[in-house]
Design a protein around this motif. Structure first.
Motif, PDB file in Angstrom:
ATOM      1  N   ASN A 140     -13.819 -21.621 -89.782  1.00  0.00           N
ATOM      2  CA  ASN A 140     -14.699 -20.854 -90.663  1.00  0.00           C
ATOM      3  C   ASN A 140     -13.958 -20.417 -91.932  1.00  0.00           C
ATOM      4  N   SER A 143     -13.649 -23.223 -94.278  1.00  0.00           N
ATOM      5  CA  SER A 143     -14.904 -23.509 -94.986  1.00  0.00           C
ATOM      6  C   SER A 143     -15.057 -22.633 -96.227  1.00  0.00           C
ATOM      7  N   TYR A 146     -12.956 -24.113 -98.828  1.00  0.00           N
ATOM      8  CA  TYR A 146     -13.663 -25.295 -99.356  1.00  0.00           C
ATOM      9  C   TYR A 146     -14.713 -24.869-100.383  1.00  0.00           C
ATOM     10  N   ASP A 147     -15.509 -23.860-100.026  1.00  0.00           N
ATOM     11  CA  ASP A 147     -16.562 -23.388-100.932  1.00  0.00           C
ATOM     12  C   ASP A 147     -15.981 -22.844-102.241  1.00  0.00           C
ATOM     13  N   ASP A 170     -17.072 -30.146 -85.649  1.00  0.00           N
ATOM     14  CA  ASP A 170     -17.391 -29.601 -86.973  1.00  0.00           C
ATOM     15  C   ASP A 170     -16.146 -29.531 -87.857  1.00  0.00           C
ATOM     16  N   ASN A 174     -15.926 -31.287 -91.453  1.00  0.00           N
ATOM     17  CA  ASN A 174     -15.621 -30.515 -92.660  1.00  0.00           C
ATOM     18  C   ASN A 174     -14.304 -30.965 -93.297  1.00  0.00           C
TER      19      ASN A 174
END
Length: 215
Positions: A140, A143, A146-147, A170, A174
């Motif tokens: 998480n 992520s 990444y964003d 996942d 990702n």
């Protein structure tokens, strides 16, 4: 004994038998909060959110300080798109159990949906202080990187999540997205294929694999 038998059915993927056996446990002992919560989890996994909500609420009615039921109830509201309510209930779970790493990670996901990335990162970091080998929280956190466009940091963190949990579809998917962003298409394709070996019904991985092959 019925509750434990139902848990065994659940681990074997025998959902119908698990539901019936949890219900039998609750006929014999309606105050068995673990059975209410586990039954809710099964309903939620099948997409029966109203039934799941009733199960969690009954567990909370019987035991108002049952943090797991508050966290699971928050998950129902999040799945329904009621993110603000989910955030409130995750916070209640954490208030009741301040060392509840899963609740911190899930709260981070809900805050991320609200666009509160800074708070989300704090939640993931708290979850990891409580449980350093928590692969999902590492995923998480990656992520968020990444964003935010921090691809190298995201790749490094996704790889660490996979190191902790090699069967984490996942995280592979990702990681593939991050590798694709940095132009490492062969490695991205391998990540998507690994995702699909681990979870053949992962629709985003099929789409991502197709796009990477097209690239």
């Amino acid at each position: 004994a019925y509750n434990n038998l139902a848990s065994s059915h659940m681990q074997l993927g025998q959902t119908h038998e698990a539901i019936e056996t949890y219900q039998m446990a609750l006929v014999l002992n309606p105050a068995l909060v673990d059975a209410h919560c586990n039954l809710g989890n099964l309903f939620k996994a099948q997409g029966q959110l109203d039934e799941a909500r009733r199960s969690y609420l009954e567990a909370i009615r019987i035991k108002p300080d049952f943090a797991i039921a508050w966290s699971n109830l928050a998950g129902v509201f999040k799945d329904e798109g009621q993110v603000a309510t989910a955030v409130a209930y995750y916070r209640e779970a954490i208030r009741l159990c301040p060392r509840f790493a899963d609740a911190y990670s899930n709260l981070g996901n809900a805050l991320k949906e609200q666009g509160a990335l800074g708070e989300a990162v704090q939640c993931y970091q708290t979850a990891l202080r409580l449980r350093p080998d928590f692969a999902i929280a590492h995923g998480n956190l990656a992520s968020v990187y990444y964003d935010q466009g921090e691809m190298e940091r995201a790749i490094r963190t996704f790889r660490y999540a996979i190191q902790l949990e090699p069967n984490f579809p996942d995280a592979y998917n990702n990681l593939g997205n991050a590798l694709r962003e940095t132009g490492e298409l062969d490695d991205a394709i391998e990540c998507y294929r690994t995702t699909l070996r681990l979870k053949p019904d992962h629709p985003r991985a099929y789409n991502n694999l197709g796009n990477a092959m097209k690239d």
